[in-house]
Structures are given as C-alpha cells and as structure tokens.
Design a protein around this motif. Structure first.
Motif, PDB file in Angstrom:
ATOM      1  N   ARG A 179     127.576 -62.222 -50.586  1.00  0.00           N
ATOM      2  CA  ARG A 179     126.939 -62.000 -49.508  1.00  0.00           C
ATOM      3  C   ARG A 179     127.675 -61.765 -48.123  1.00  0.00           C
TER       4      ARG A 179
ATOM      5  N   LEU B 229     128.736 -62.572 -44.837  1.00  0.00           N
ATOM      6  CA  LEU B 229     128.375 -64.051 -43.989  1.00  0.00           C
ATOM      7  C   LEU B 229     129.345 -64.119 -42.859  1.00  0.00           C
TER       8      LEU B 229
ATOM      9  N   TRP C 133     131.628 -65.738 -41.443  1.00  0.00           N
ATOM     10  CA  TRP C 133     133.064 -66.200 -41.485  1.00  0.00           C
ATOM     11  C   TRP C 133     133.790 -65.229 -42.553  1.00  0.00           C
ATOM     12  N   ARG C 134     132.891 -64.331 -43.226  1.00  0.00           N
ATOM     13  CA  ARG C 134     133.762 -63.551 -44.032  1.00  0.00           C
ATOM     14  C   ARG C 134     133.916 -62.006 -43.400  1.00  0.00           C
TER      15      ARG C 134
ATOM     16  N   GLU D  36     134.719 -73.748 -43.267  1.00  0.00           N
ATOM     17  CA  GLU D  36     134.681 -74.725 -44.541  1.00  0.00           C
ATOM     18  C   GLU D  36     134.093 -76.253 -44.016  1.00  0.00           C
TER      19      GLU D  36
ATOM     20  N   LEU E 243     130.515 -76.209 -43.854  1.00  0.00           N
ATOM     21  CA  LEU E 243     129.684 -75.806 -45.093  1.00  0.00           C
ATOM     22  C   LEU E 243     130.162 -77.175 -45.918  1.00  0.00           C
TER      23      LEU E 243
ATOM     24  N   VAL F  77     124.405 -72.874 -46.107  1.00  0.00           N
ATOM     25  CA  VAL F  77     124.911 -71.830 -45.790  1.00  0.00           C
ATOM     26  C   VAL F  77     124.048 -71.326 -44.580  1.00  0.00           C
TER      27      VAL F  77
ATOM     28  N   TYR G  42     140.803 -79.381 -50.947  1.00  0.00           N
ATOM     29  CA  TYR G  42     139.705 -78.321 -51.037  1.00  0.00           C
ATOM     30  C   TYR G  42     139.917 -77.374 -49.841  1.00  0.00           C
TER      31      TYR G  42
ATOM     32  N   ASP H 127     135.859 -76.987 -55.166  1.00  0.00           N
ATOM     33  CA  ASP H 127     134.447 -77.787 -54.533  1.00  0.00           C
ATOM     34  C   ASP H 127     133.603 -78.121 -55.487  1.00  0.00           C
TER      35      ASP H 127
ATOM     36  N   ASN I  73     130.896 -76.599 -56.103  1.00  0.00           N
ATOM     37  CA  ASN I  73     130.590 -75.354 -56.991  1.00  0.00           C
ATOM     38  C   ASN I  73     131.331 -74.705 -58.198  1.00  0.00           C
TER      39      ASN I  73
ATOM     40  N   GLN J 193     136.788 -67.302 -53.103  1.00  0.00           N
ATOM     41  CA  GLN J 193     135.197 -67.042 -52.471  1.00  0.00           C
ATOM     42  C   GLN J 193     134.228 -66.526 -53.515  1.00  0.00           C
TER      43      GLN J 193
ATOM     44  N   ILE K 171     133.317 -69.826 -55.292  1.00  0.00           N
ATOM     45  CA  ILE K 171     132.278 -70.577 -54.792  1.00  0.00           C
ATOM     46  C   ILE K 171     131.151 -69.803 -54.755  1.00  0.00           C
ATOM     47  N   GLU K 172     131.023 -68.408 -54.575  1.00  0.00           N
ATOM     48  CA  GLU K 172     129.941 -67.575 -54.364  1.00  0.00           C
ATOM     49  C   GLU K 172     129.010 -67.646 -55.808  1.00  0.00           C
TER      50      GLU K 172
HETATM   51  N1  ADE Z   1     130.493 -72.746 -49.449  1.00  0.00           N
HETATM   52  C1  ADE Z   1     131.572 -73.470 -49.018  1.00  0.00           C
HETATM   53  N2  ADE Z   1     132.340 -72.500 -48.553  1.00  0.00           N
HETATM   54  C2  ADE Z   1     131.893 -71.432 -48.682  1.00  0.00           C
HETATM   55  C3  ADE Z   1     132.159 -70.133 -48.550  1.00  0.00           C
HETATM   56  N3  ADE Z   1     133.670 -69.898 -47.862  1.00  0.00           N
HETATM   57  N4  ADE Z   1     131.208 -69.166 -48.397  1.00  0.00           N
HETATM   58  C4  ADE Z   1     130.005 -69.414 -48.694  1.00  0.00           C
HETATM   59  N5  ADE Z   1     129.546 -70.637 -49.198  1.00  0.00           N
HETATM   60  C5  ADE Z   1     130.433 -71.541 -49.142  1.00  0.00           C
END
Ligand code: ADE
Length: 364
Positions: free
Chosen positions: A24, A26, A28-29, A41, A44, A49, A124, A142, A144, A186, A189-190
C-alpha cells in the motif's frame, strides 16, 4: 520449536515479489527516515493504519525532526497526541529525542543495542527502525508477524509467551535477506495486515505463501495464532460530570503520575451515583446546582483498566468563587484549542459542544 518443521527460508522470495506488487502507498513509506519510521511505528502500535494517517501527517508537520520533538512544550505535544491514547508513549518519545540530541548528536544510532536502550523502544520498534530505515538484518516481530508465522508453520504455541516471541525473532533474524531487510520487514507486516488477517477473514486465495502454509494444508488457519494467557483488566465505575455555567464548563487537571498523567479531564466521582448523591458532591465543591440531567452510559478500555461510566449534565448558578477544589471553568471552545482532554471522555465531551480525539477525524 514446532515451526521449524518447514524450511522457513522458502517464504522470502515469494513474499518480496508479492510486496513489490501489492504494498500500500502509505505516508511513512513515501519518504523513509529513522524518525518517520519511529513515529509511525509507535502510532501504529495502538491505532489502525487509516486512523493513523492524519495523525502522522499532522505530527510531521508540527514536529518535522528529532530536534523539534525534543524541544516541544508538553501541552503542545500531548495535544498532538490527543485521540491516540497511551500518552506515556509520546512522553517517552520526547525523552528518547532528548537523549538522541545529547548523546548521538541528533541522529538515530544505527545499532540494535543502542536503539533498545532508548526510552519506549523495545525489540519490535528497534527492529523496525533498524531494518526499514537502516537496512540492518534485524527482526521486527509484531502481532501481524506472529500470526503469519504461526499459520505458515501450523504452530499452536502461545504467542503471548515471551519465549515464543523470542524464538520467532531468532527465526526471522535467520531468514531476513541482507539485501532487502527493510522490505522484508514491511512485507511481513503487510501480508498480516491485508491478507493473513484475523477473525475468519484470511484471504488464502490471494496469499503468496499458500503454497507452503501448513495451517492452510491442515484447514486450521482460523484456529491460529493461539493466545492462551488472558489479560486481567480491572473494572472501575465512574460518574462523569458536565458542570455548566452558561457557556463555560468545568475541567480539572489529572495528577502528574499514573493513568493519563497531567492531562485535563471532566470532573468525575467514583462509582455509579444517583442524582441526589451527585448533587451533594457538587454542593460540597461550593457550587450551586440549578438543574441535573442524566447522560448516556459509556465504556473506555485502557490496557489495564476499563472505565464503565455514567454521567450527568448539571447546570449551575454563577457565583463568585467557582474555581475551587481543582476545578476551573473555561469556555467550551477553549478546551478544544488549549487543553488536551483524553478520548476516554469523548462521549461526555459531546455535551460540552466539543468533539475529542479520534472522533474528530472520523467525523470529517
Ligand atoms: N503496522 C505496523 N507497522 C506498519 C507499517 N510500517 N506499515 C503498515 N502497517 C503497519
């Protein structure tokens, strides 16, 4: 450990190829830095999200770097966090930012042990910052990741046990690819967030790991992960008061230590009280009630405590000395601008003509 029965290395390539096509977009990406990874983080860890996005953008605009965070006045900082809850997290972030300024010249250390020694940064978060921002082959496990690995390996081990988490960290550290450590973190987590999801909604038909998933093969996807330890949560009953005098409402400051330390709140009393008992207290505070109206019940869950609330709106006669017993009366609109009131009070804050916390964003 049970999950070593399959060769976990085989998930790496298909997972990364899938991530390349399905990640996705996002905030922060889009632009990656240790500071942005850290802030996102921490947010989150406690919020979805979609709900984090506006908080993250606002926080980055107000405090774009470690120096700004380290020097931000506390009230402003808490205001930026209002609605996210767990306020000690942002207090710890400020302490960590100050340490990074003083001890590392304002730049995050690219070292697992040094990251771990900063306040509020556990395994984490250190793994996420280390791998995503610095490309170090560190595990970031985490909820996930625990779910995905439990399922791929058909492990019934209790993921709430520290020993099980430690073993999974070790396993991830073993397989994480040196050349794409951040993408691997990532991607794990994704896939947990959008494919290998909990509550009967796993999308095994779309999963790039279905070919080796032991839980899928055994038809036990929804039984995993196992969480055996039940968290004890203390229940507290409260009666919340919206004390109104014309356009003004009473608030007070919480004690400097403990739950929601130092934040402002609506006055409240312990227990579920009747109208007569409430009026006795209000009079004891030196106030003169004119009318009392029962309000709806509400519940708020913190990590170790649950508040079950009832409430009353009490209109008051104007008198000379209203600001007593820690209460002070302010214009309802001022609250929204100046005083950080935790989201636990959101239901009752509505009766002050203001909206608090996450709701503020959800309603727009
Ligand atoms: N949940 C925890 N860390 C995340 C991340 N970096 N991107 C999307 N969902 C998350």
């Amino acid at each position: 450990m049970e999950y070593q029965r399959i060769e976990l290395e085989q998930i790496v390539k298909p997972l990364l190829s899938w991530y390349d096509g399905h990640a996705r977009v996002l905030p922060w990406r889009e632009e990656i830095s240790p500071y942005r990874v850290w802030v996102s983080e921490i947010m989150l860890q406690q919020t979805r999200v979609e709900a984090v996005k506006p908080f993250f953008e606002r926080f980055m605009k107000a405090l774009p770097d470690i120096c700004a965070l380290a020097n931000c006045p506390e009230d402003e900082l808490l205001k930026l966090w209002e609605g996210l809850g767990y306020y000690n997290r942002v207090r710890n972030m400020q302490k960590a930012a100050q340490m990074i300024l003083n001890e590392y010249g304002g730049a995050f250390p690219a070292d697992y042990e040094k990251l771990l020694s900063l306040p509020g940064i556990g395994h984490y978060t250190a793994g996420a910052i280390g791998s995503i921002a610095f490309g170090l082959p560190l595990p970031a496990v985490d909820g996930n990741v625990l779910r995905v690995i439990s399922r791929v390996t058909a492990s019934y081990e209790d993921v709430l046990k520290q020993s099980v988490k430690n073993a999974m960290e070790k396993e991830i550290a073993r397989i994480i690819p040196r050349e794409r450590a951040g993408d691997f973190t990532q991607a794990m987590i994704e896939i947990g967030a959008i494919v290998c999801v909990p509550n009967g909604k796993a999308k095994c038909g779309e999963c790039p790991l279905a070919f080796c998933c032991q839980a899928k093969a055994k038809g036990i996807v929804e039984e995993l992960p196992k969480k055996k330890i039940k968290k004890e949560r203390r229940v507290e009953e409260k009666t919340i008061l919206v004390l109104k005098e014309g356009e003004r409402v009473a608030i007070r400051r919480r004690p400097p230590k403990g739950l929601l330390a130092g934040l402002y709140e609506l006055p409240h009393l312990e227990g579920h009280l009747g109208e007569d008992e409430v009026l006795v207290h209000v009079k004891e505070w030196g106030l003169t009630p004119i009318r009392i109206l029962p309000l709806a019940g509400a519940k708020h869950i913190f990590s170790h405590v649950e508040w079950r609330m009832t409430g009353y709106a009490v209109s008051l006669e104007e008198t000379e000395e209203m600001d007593q017993n820690g209460l002070f009366f302010i214009d309802a609109k001022e609250t929204e601008e100046k005083y950080p009131i935790p989201a636990a009070f959101a239901v009752y804050a509505r009766y002050m003509d203001i909206v608090l916390g996450q709701e503020k964003y959800e309603e727009r």
